[in-house]
Enzyme design. Structure first.
Site, PDB file in Angstrom:
ATOM      1  N   GLY A  49       0.799  -1.223   0.000  1.00  0.00           N
ATOM      2  CA  GLY A  49       0.000   0.000   0.000  1.00  0.00           C
ATOM      3  C   GLY A  49       0.827   1.266   0.000  1.00  0.00           C
ATOM      4  O   GLY A  49       0.472   2.258  -0.630  1.00  0.00           O
ATOM      5  N   MET A  50       1.940   1.268   0.720  1.00  0.00           N
ATOM      6  CA  MET A  50       2.836   2.421   0.743  1.00  0.00           C
ATOM      7  C   MET A  50       3.889   2.311  -0.356  1.00  0.00           C
ATOM      8  O   MET A  50       4.055   3.205  -1.171  1.00  0.00           O
ATOM      9  CB  MET A  50       3.520   2.529   2.108  1.00  0.00           C
ATOM     10  N   ALA A  86      13.828  -9.240  -1.650  1.00  0.00           N
ATOM     11  CA  ALA A  86      14.683  -8.053  -1.645  1.00  0.00           C
ATOM     12  C   ALA A  86      16.091  -8.364  -1.148  1.00  0.00           C
ATOM     13  O   ALA A  86      17.079  -7.885  -1.719  1.00  0.00           O
ATOM     14  CB  ALA A  86      14.041  -6.958  -0.801  1.00  0.00           C
ATOM     15  N   CYS A 138      -1.983  16.681  -1.832  1.00  0.00           N
ATOM     16  CA  CYS A 138      -1.377  17.934  -2.280  1.00  0.00           C
ATOM     17  C   CYS A 138      -0.598  18.529  -1.111  1.00  0.00           C
ATOM     18  O   CYS A 138      -1.194  18.942  -0.124  1.00  0.00           O
ATOM     19  CB  CYS A 138      -2.483  18.881  -2.745  1.00  0.00           C
TER      20      CYS A 138
END
Length: 564
Positions: free
Chosen positions: A182-183, A249, A416
């Protein structure tokens, strides 16, 4: 009424949650309809990572403790009066109290544990007993908007890295990272928007496929050779491309070091903050890890942390070879340090390296969502932002790119980065747009807990504070108290988000623009006071940018002129 389809009260494969849209109310007013819709939006199948298990993002970051609690929260929000406040304790609705019309309608506390016991082992015991849930940051506070929520912050970081390390020129350069959850899933799009190519390692193929479908990743590879060939092609052409590589990873980073390849930038956004649930050990399959979590939790944690140590050592090796290496806030350095990598903190965190000057002016991840469900409401607010902030071409460019390249997940929303000088102006303008009918329904305005005044996290947002106050967590508590006093629609106070148990405390707020005069008053107070606490916090720590901002904005900080 509960619909759980298994003995696990958190799992119900029969559930599909989609927030209502339009102007018809399910609750008694927009002040209670808004948290109801945003809770449901967190669990939308296009938003949440594992909606059937109430998991929104970040390992096990949940929206509610279990399905029975979710159902009860929904029931209470539909009957809650405008002078009542619902209290939610780690995803469980525990009380409704008479307050007043300018008080928050919901107050949330998630994952908070007395400091001596604030570790994953104790949390996991409470979690198993059904006494607690992990709220992450915006999962348990009902203001997650999908990967867009972190795209701009990641984009701003990559732009700053290009400026700092490559004279502003990203073309032909590439980033190595891990994690497409999600991130982490925001990284490839943010990188290509900033002009970089990216190789992102992900062990869960379904996550790569999802990022391909939603336009966050351009290509998929199943071998490192294939991925590197795509990166090399992009370097030659100068056209940025992102590649999702199926792999582990720790394996891939070590292999890249072995081959003598040096990425221009190296980072990571695996869920290393949670070694039990968030990181796949080397040599393990996804199925094996799931099985072992049920059988032998300590063995999973040990294996995961050993793999993290290998990955961090590779990152240190790449840094020595000239790669601009940065921790992106998942606490992987701490995990490696605990496994014997003594110099794990030799590469910096992204906040002190690139973001803190923005925090000094209260600039951070301001976000809003359209309760109408109509994308046009977001496009109209985009235009309003441009009108009210006409002299910021960088911001205008972001809004244009966001409209062109970011697909909405669930309710249409926008992120934003703006600060103290602009948030209240924008909020009041949005409220006026609702009032005069320019927007089809109210707007909710919130933010990530990763903001200038709302978090204490010594390995991330408050790493390396110039006065040594990294671990002082009074600040997010004061932020939550002030947002409550200012009239935010819901306020949350969490522990452990981003970096895991024992390493952070943080607060969130959401305010509803329903077009009323009362809302205009509340919006003005909340959207000034909230970022002002960030300026206050950094001014108190001695940052000149924050001190100057406080003076320009006439903040009343009694000790500002006193010697430390």
């Amino acid at each position: 009424m509960t619909h759980t389809s298994s003995s696990n009260p958190r799992l119900d494969e029969s559930r599909t949650i989609i927030a209502p849209t339009g102007t018809a109310l399910t609750a008694k007013s927009w002040l209670t309809e808004a948290p109801l819709r945003m809770l449901m939006n967190n669990l939308h199948p296009d938003v949440a990572e594992h909606p059937h298990a109430l998991v929104v993002y970040g390992g096990i970051g949940r929206a509610a403790r279990n399905w029975q609690c979710y159902d009860k929260i929904v029931e209470v929000l539909t009957r809650l009066e405008d002078d009542e406040t619902l209290l939610v304790q780690s995803g469980k609705p525990v009380g409704v109290f008479k307050t007043h019309t300018n008080a928050p309608r919901v107050l949330i506390a998630n994952s908070n544990i007395v400091p001596h016991w604030a570790n994953w082992e104790h949390f996991n015991e409470l979690d198993k007993q059904g006494l607690m849930m992990y709220g992450q940051m915006t999962a348990g506070s009902w203001i997650y908007i999908g990967s867009q929520g972190i795209v701009q912050g990641t984009y701003e970081t990559f732009v700053a890295m290009a400026r700092q390390h490559f004279d502003g020129k990203a073309a032909g350069r590439w980033v190595l990272t891990g994690g497409l959850g999600g991130m982490g899933g925001a990284q490839p799009l943010a990188a290509t928007m900033a002009g970089f190519s990216m190789l992102a390692v992900e062990c869960d193929e379904s996550r790569i496929d999802y990022r391909l479908r939603t336009g966050y990743v351009d290509r998929k590879a199943t071998t490192l050779d294939e991925a590197l060939a795509i990166i090399e092609e992009s370097k030659q052409s100068g056209t940025p491309v992102s590649v999702g590589l199926l792999g582990n990873a720790a394996d891939v980073y070590a292999d890249i070091v072995q081959r003598g390849i040096v990425p221009d930038i190296t980072t990571d956004q695996t869920s290393a903050h949670d070694p039990l649930n968030g990181y796949l050990p080397q040599g393990w399959s996804m199925e094996q890890a799931a099985e072992m979590r049920l059988k032998d939790e300590p063995a999973v944690v040990i294996a995961a942390k050993k793999s993290m140590a290998i990955q961090v050592q590779a990152m240190l090796d790449l840094q020595k070879s000239g790669s601009a290496t940065v921790d992106y806030g998942n606490n992987i350095r701490q995990m490696a340090l605990e496994e014997g990598v003594a110099n794990a903190f030799d590469f910096p965190g992204f906040v002190p390296a690139y973001i803190r000057p923005l925090f000094c002016e209260g600039i951070g991840p301001f976000r809003w969502a359209a309760l109408s469900g109509d994308p046009e409401d977001i496009y109209k607010t985009d235009q309003k932002v441009k009108e009210l902030i006409p002299d910021n071409p960088h911001l205008h460019n972001w809004l244009d790119m966001a409209r062109e390249r970011i697909q909405f997940q669930g309710l249409p929303a926008r992120i934003c980065w703006v600060g103290l000088k602009d948030r209240a102006r924008l909020g009041k303008a949005f409220n006026e747009m609702v009032k005069n009918g320019e927007l089809k329904a109210p707007i909710v305005i919130g933010r990530d807990h990763l903001d200038s005044g709302s978090v204490a996290s010594p390995n991330r947002e408050t790493e390396g504070m110039m006065d040594g106050s990294d671990a002082v967590s009074d600040w997010p508590l004061l932020n939550a108290l002030l947002n409550t006093a200012s009239g935010a629609t819901w306020v949350s106070l969490h522990h452990g988000g981003g970096v895991g148990m024992g390493f952070s405390q943080h607060s969130g707020m959401v305010i509803v623009c329903d077009g009323t005069d009362d809302a205009a008053e509340r919006v003005g107070r909340v959207l000034h006071n909230d970022p002002a606490t960030g300026v206050m916090r950094h001014a108190d720590a001695g940052y000149d940018i924050a001190i100057n901002c406080a003076k320009e904005q006439n903040l009343d900080l009694p000790m500002l002129s006193e010697p430390k």
